[in-house]
Scaffold this active site. Structure first.
Site, short mmCIF file in Angstrom:
data_model
loop_
_atom_site.label_atom_id
_atom_site.label_comp_id
_atom_site.label_asym_id
_atom_site.label_seq_id
_atom_site.Cartn_x
_atom_site.Cartn_y
_atom_site.Cartn_z
N ASP A 185 0.17 -0.05 13.68
CA ASP A 185 0.63 1.16 14.37
C ASP A 185 0.88 0.90 15.85
O ASP A 185 1.64 1.63 16.49
CB ASP A 185 -0.40 2.29 14.19
CG ASP A 185 -1.81 1.81 14.54
OD1 ASP A 185 -2.11 1.69 15.73
OD2 ASP A 185 -2.59 1.51 13.61
N GLN A 228 0.85 -1.19 0.00
CA GLN A 228 0.00 0.00 0.00
C GLN A 228 0.88 1.24 0.00
O GLN A 228 2.10 1.14 0.12
CB GLN A 228 -0.94 -0.02 1.23
CG GLN A 228 -0.25 -0.37 2.54
CD GLN A 228 -1.13 -1.11 3.55
OE1 GLN A 228 -2.34 -1.12 3.44
NE2 GLN A 228 -0.49 -1.71 4.55
N ASP A 233 -8.12 -5.17 13.45
CA ASP A 233 -7.93 -3.72 13.28
C ASP A 233 -7.32 -3.47 11.90
O ASP A 233 -6.10 -3.33 11.75
CB ASP A 233 -7.00 -3.21 14.39
CG ASP A 233 -6.69 -1.73 14.22
OD1 ASP A 233 -7.35 -1.05 13.42
OD2 ASP A 233 -5.75 -1.25 14.89
N TYR A 262 -12.10 10.21 11.13
CA TYR A 262 -12.56 9.24 10.14
C TYR A 262 -13.72 9.84 9.34
O TYR A 262 -14.46 10.67 9.84
CB TYR A 262 -12.96 7.92 10.79
CG TYR A 262 -11.79 7.12 11.34
CD1 TYR A 262 -10.51 7.23 10.78
CD2 TYR A 262 -11.94 6.26 12.41
CE1 TYR A 262 -9.44 6.51 11.28
CE2 TYR A 262 -10.87 5.53 12.92
CZ TYR A 262 -9.62 5.66 12.34
OH TYR A 262 -8.56 4.95 12.83
N1 SAM Z 1 -7.74 2.21 12.56
C1 SAM Z 1 -7.45 2.15 11.19
C2 SAM Z 1 -8.66 2.37 10.34
O1 SAM Z 1 -9.72 2.50 10.85
O2 SAM Z 1 -8.53 2.40 9.12
C3 SAM Z 1 -6.72 0.90 10.87
C4 SAM Z 1 -5.35 1.04 11.40
S1 SAM Z 1 -4.17 -0.20 11.19
C5 SAM Z 1 -2.84 0.85 10.63
C6 SAM Z 1 -4.63 -1.13 9.76
C7 SAM Z 1 -3.58 -2.17 9.43
O3 SAM Z 1 -4.18 -3.28 8.77
C8 SAM Z 1 -2.48 -1.68 8.51
O4 SAM Z 1 -1.28 -1.58 9.23
C9 SAM Z 1 -2.41 -2.74 7.40
O5 SAM Z 1 -1.09 -3.06 7.01
C10 SAM Z 1 -3.10 -3.91 8.07
N2 SAM Z 1 -3.61 -4.93 7.15
C11 SAM Z 1 -4.27 -4.75 5.99
N3 SAM Z 1 -4.52 -5.94 5.41
C12 SAM Z 1 -4.00 -6.89 6.23
C13 SAM Z 1 -3.94 -8.31 6.17
N4 SAM Z 1 -4.45 -9.00 5.15
N5 SAM Z 1 -3.34 -8.96 7.19
C14 SAM Z 1 -2.79 -8.29 8.23
N6 SAM Z 1 -2.82 -6.93 8.33
C15 SAM Z 1 -3.42 -6.25 7.34
#
Ligand code: SAM
Length: 295
Positions: free
Chosen positions: A98, A40, A168, A238
């Protein structure tokens, strides 16, 4: 994939096909990181010091967190699920790179082990650099931080392992798409212990009603969770100022809408800024047009 072009003339504009015709804007004072990762586009920037937002992280042009209000979402996901469980010892976080949810989970002294699986190492690395107050849980001896796909991880995980699973994730477009699907939730149910609870980044009632209704339906009626309730979270950064979480119980005798172990009896309660037992109960009281989600 939306990225650097969303910052121009000193402003970030959160333009995205997921919320057509609207865009939250933030005044940028300094870009700290801006590059594609393996999965991403990751951007970290400082906002105008005259405003309240502090440092901001975006993924594919979507705001993930800001210094100003990150506590809202992180406290609600962690404490609503853990305070509804009688004795949460093993916790799994899918996504959450994060570190904000992990920081909150580790406040609970019942927790013996907290594993986090995020697909994108760059998110964790940049969080350690630019958000040390959020990623501080990574160095806790009870924490295990793994880089990997959450869907693949739950497929391989042993049955009856976790008390609480917190999903998350980013939005369903992109690497998180499988994490919004039925097959993923079958594995989540399987790897929860009896009495287990899972909750997710459950999107917004304003923007994603169809998605929420569809997920609630398959989690309950096809996957077989005993109950699914939507909790509202009010958060300014958001889109539309709100997000939510689908709280799912493996067994019928659990009720996530009320805290089983009130946070007010825990030593860290005074350090929280959003979550209280009253906010826990209030989250599950929904406006009339979405009341049916919790019936
Ligand atoms: N609170 C945030 C929101 O509402 O959008 C989300 C925060 S957190 C940074 C989201 C995380 O999900 C990201 O670090 C991303 O890399 C992770 N993520 C996305 N797809 C994923 C997957 N298939 N497996 C594990 N992590 C994943």
């Amino acid at each position: 994939m939306p990225g650097s072009e969303l910052i121009s003339n000193g402003w970030f504009r959160e333009e995205n096909d997921q919320w057509p015709g609207q865009a939250m804007s933030l005044k940028v004072s300094k870009v700290l990181y801006d590059a594609p990762t393996k999965y991403q586009h990751l951007t970290v920037f400082e906002t105008d010091p005259k405003g309240p937002w502090g440092t901001v992280m975006t993924l594919d042009g979507c705001v993930q967190l800001t210094d100003f209000d990150e506590f809202v979402y992180h406290e609600m996901l962690a404490h609503t699920s853990l305070c509804a469980h009688p004795n949460p010892e093993r916790v799994l976080i899918i996504g959450g790179g994060d570190g904000g949810v992990m920081r909150e989970v580790l406040r609970h002294d019942t927790v013996k082990k907290c594993e986090l699986v995020d697909i994108d190492e760059a998110v964790m690395e940049q969080s350690k650099i630019h958000f040390p107050q959020i990623s501080c849980g990574f160095s806790d001896p009870r924490a295990t931080v793994l880089v990997g796909d959450g869907a693949a991880f739950v497929k391989e995980a042993q049955s009856n392992t976790y008390d609480v699973i917190i999903i998350d994730t980013t939005d369903p477009e992109g690497p998180a798409s499988e994490l919004f699907g039925e097959a993923f939730y079958h594995n989540v149910l399987r790897i929860l212990k009896p009495g287990g609870i899972c909750c997710n980044q459950g999107e917004s009632i304003w923007l994603n009603r169809d998605l929420i209704e569809g997920m609630r339906d398959f989690i309950k009626n096809k996957v077989g969770f005993a109950s699914v309730k939507y909790g509202m979270i009010y958060i300014p950064a958001y889109p539309c100022g709100s997000i939510g979480t689908l709280m799912c119980c493996k067994d019928a005798d659990a009720d996530v809408t009320k805290p089983l172990r009130p946070v007010e009896a825990m030593s860290f309660a005074k350090d929280l800024k959003y979550y209280t037992s009253d906010m826990h109960k209030a989250a599950f009281v929904l406006p009339r047009f979405v009341e049916h989600l919790n019936k």
